[in-house]
Design a protein around this motif. Sequence first.
Motif, PDB file in Angstrom:
ATOM      1  N   UNK A 193       0.860  -0.935   0.021  1.00  0.00           N
ATOM      2  CA  UNK A 193      -0.250  -0.051   0.314  1.00  0.00           C
ATOM      3  C   UNK A 193       1.005   1.377   0.504  1.00  0.00           C
ATOM      4  N   UNK A 194       1.089   1.916  -1.389  1.00  0.00           N
ATOM      5  CA  UNK A 194       1.734   3.276  -0.930  1.00  0.00           C
ATOM      6  C   UNK A 194       1.156   4.284  -0.091  1.00  0.00           C
ATOM      7  N   UNK A 195      -0.052   4.376  -0.212  1.00  0.00           N
ATOM      8  CA  UNK A 195      -0.091   5.293   0.463  1.00  0.00           C
ATOM      9  C   UNK A 195      -0.221   5.365   1.696  1.00  0.00           C
ATOM     10  N   UNK A 196      -0.302   3.892   2.241  1.00  0.00           N
ATOM     11  CA  UNK A 196      -0.102   3.801   3.929  1.00  0.00           C
ATOM     12  C   UNK A 196       1.431   4.040   4.273  1.00  0.00           C
ATOM     13  N   UNK A 197       2.725   3.780   2.975  1.00  0.00           N
ATOM     14  CA  UNK A 197       3.991   4.198   3.224  1.00  0.00           C
ATOM     15  C   UNK A 197       4.207   5.128   2.940  1.00  0.00           C
ATOM     16  N   UNK A 199       2.708   7.597   4.450  1.00  0.00           N
ATOM     17  CA  UNK A 199       2.455   8.264   5.877  1.00  0.00           C
ATOM     18  C   UNK A 199       3.950   7.415   6.820  1.00  0.00           C
ATOM     19  N   UNK A 200       4.223   7.169   5.952  1.00  0.00           N
ATOM     20  CA  UNK A 200       5.301   5.778   7.234  1.00  0.00           C
ATOM     21  C   UNK A 200       4.764   5.276   7.723  1.00  0.00           C
ATOM     22  N   UNK A 201       3.220   4.704   7.576  1.00  0.00           N
ATOM     23  CA  UNK A 201       2.768   3.359   7.744  1.00  0.00           C
ATOM     24  C   UNK A 201       2.621   1.837   7.331  1.00  0.00           C
ATOM     25  N   UNK A 202       2.805   1.504   7.993  1.00  0.00           N
ATOM     26  CA  UNK A 202       2.490  -0.886   7.838  1.00  0.00           C
ATOM     27  C   UNK A 202       1.611  -0.709   6.626  1.00  0.00           C
ATOM     28  N   UNK A 203       1.422  -1.565   6.360  1.00  0.00           N
ATOM     29  CA  UNK A 203      -0.135  -1.983   5.370  1.00  0.00           C
ATOM     30  C   UNK A 203      -0.984  -2.792   6.630  1.00  0.00           C
ATOM     31  N   UNK A 204      -0.373  -3.243   7.718  1.00  0.00           N
ATOM     32  CA  UNK A 204      -0.798  -3.948   8.136  1.00  0.00           C
ATOM     33  C   UNK A 204      -1.846  -2.532   9.545  1.00  0.00           C
ATOM     34  N   UNK A 209      -5.945   5.484   5.840  1.00  0.00           N
ATOM     35  CA  UNK A 209      -5.750   6.665   5.666  1.00  0.00           C
ATOM     36  C   UNK A 209      -5.684   7.614   4.494  1.00  0.00           C
ATOM     37  N   UNK A 210      -5.823   6.299   3.384  1.00  0.00           N
ATOM     38  CA  UNK A 210      -6.738   6.339   1.883  1.00  0.00           C
ATOM     39  C   UNK A 210      -8.080   7.965   2.246  1.00  0.00           C
ATOM     40  N   UNK A 211      -9.094   7.192   2.868  1.00  0.00           N
ATOM     41  CA  UNK A 211     -10.560   8.167   3.040  1.00  0.00           C
ATOM     42  C   UNK A 211      -9.318   9.575   3.320  1.00  0.00           C
ATOM     43  N   UNK A 212      -8.627  10.107   3.550  1.00  0.00           N
ATOM     44  CA  UNK A 212      -8.158  11.573   3.669  1.00  0.00           C
ATOM     45  C   UNK A 212      -7.362  11.758   2.440  1.00  0.00           C
ATOM     46  N   UNK A 213      -7.874  11.388   1.006  1.00  0.00           N
ATOM     47  CA  UNK A 213      -7.213  11.345  -0.620  1.00  0.00           C
ATOM     48  C   UNK A 213      -8.466  11.298  -0.753  1.00  0.00           C
ATOM     49  N   UNK A 232      -3.842   3.399  -2.544  1.00  0.00           N
ATOM     50  CA  UNK A 232      -3.804   2.784  -1.856  1.00  0.00           C
ATOM     51  C   UNK A 232      -2.950   1.777  -2.665  1.00  0.00           C
ATOM     52  N   UNK A 233      -3.017   0.811  -2.985  1.00  0.00           N
ATOM     53  CA  UNK A 233      -2.559  -0.121  -2.994  1.00  0.00           C
ATOM     54  C   UNK A 233      -2.310  -0.451  -5.031  1.00  0.00           C
ATOM     55  N   UNK A 234      -2.522   0.664  -5.980  1.00  0.00           N
ATOM     56  CA  UNK A 234      -3.158   0.907  -7.208  1.00  0.00           C
ATOM     57  C   UNK A 234      -1.844   2.504  -6.968  1.00  0.00           C
ATOM     58  N   UNK A 235      -1.994   2.490  -8.413  1.00  0.00           N
ATOM     59  CA  UNK A 235      -0.906   3.633  -8.673  1.00  0.00           C
ATOM     60  C   UNK A 235      -1.536   3.911 -10.036  1.00  0.00           C
ATOM     61  N   UNK A 236      -2.001   5.569  -9.843  1.00  0.00           N
ATOM     62  CA  UNK A 236      -2.765   5.484 -11.278  1.00  0.00           C
ATOM     63  C   UNK A 236      -2.044   6.876 -11.927  1.00  0.00           C
ATOM     64  N   UNK A 237      -2.450   7.429 -13.352  1.00  0.00           N
ATOM     65  CA  UNK A 237      -1.594   8.526 -13.488  1.00  0.00           C
ATOM     66  C   UNK A 237      -2.568   9.785 -13.085  1.00  0.00           C
ATOM     67  N   UNK A 238      -1.677  11.063 -13.164  1.00  0.00           N
ATOM     68  CA  UNK A 238      -2.343  12.213 -12.533  1.00  0.00           C
ATOM     69  C   UNK A 238      -3.092  12.934 -13.427  1.00  0.00           C
TER      70      UNK A 238
END
Length: 316
Positions: A193-197, A199-204, A209-213, A232-238
């Motif tokens: 999960x790149x969003x958690x990363x 925020x310096x958070x582990x995936x578990x 925190x995705x809900x903030x974006x 989250x675990x998905x990467x999208x285009x900007x």
Amino acid sequence: MTATDSATASPASSTGTRSGPRLSLGPISYYWPKDQVDAFYQQVEHLPVDIVYLGETICSKRNEVRFEDWLAIGERLAASGKEVVLSTLSLLEAESELLRLRAICENEGFLVEANDMGAVQLLRGRPFVVGHSVNVYNDRSLAVLARSGLKRWVLPVELTADCLADMQRLRPAGIETEVYAYGRLPLAYSARCFTARARNLPKDDCRYCCIDYPDGLEVATQDDQGFLVLNGIQTQSARTNNLLPELPRLRELDVDILRISPQAQGTDAIVQLFDQALRGDKTPAEASAAIQPLMPSGACDGYWHGEAGMDQVAQV
């Protein structure tokens, strides 16, 4: 999307007769609070979309809206005249996710969009849709899926118009083609999960925190240019893929459905503009120009033209 934003952004109602592809609204890619999801689909009941895809396709930890809630939303949308499709996760990693997948595939009320081959296997013998995350790259793949019950396929976003033309000539009879016509491009899925990363958070212990974006977390280059979006675990285009200027070509290719991917603000106005272009109330160029201010980070259409995906080729 709030009622105030909707009233401000929505163009005038369409008056012409729609011709050409139908419109679909894809599943929400982001993690929104349940109240926001409910308000969004209350508005969707009155939008000129023919098909609505529902469900969580990114992360099973996003449980603001549960399976029973999706079914209830689907019932309301169906009562308003929409075709409802339940979408599955694109990446499964746990037994609990498989149990949820089985529940979706075994539902008796709605068609299912399979977003991985495990879902395709569970749906064999029943009509189903395959999403853009299933790698259907040629007519032979379409033929195999058609023998399993395929009703509709969504063109993978990285394929070109010329590739689609080849596949359309050879697609099995009775199979519908849907194109991802508007929305940030889904580029990759990962077990991390790149969003958690970020925020310096582990995936578990992501703390949801995705809900903030509500439109994902945009990543910029060193010269401050939007490049990617973490979801989250998905990467999208900007940038937002927008194929509305390609409407004449999409009609020429006999595309059945154009998909619009929801964003946090302005989705209703975007749907209305697509509808107006399909009805002839606006030219595709006029409608696309009106859409430009509603995009979070500008437009792209490179993949469609065989160029870099982040490029904007069509002139609007």
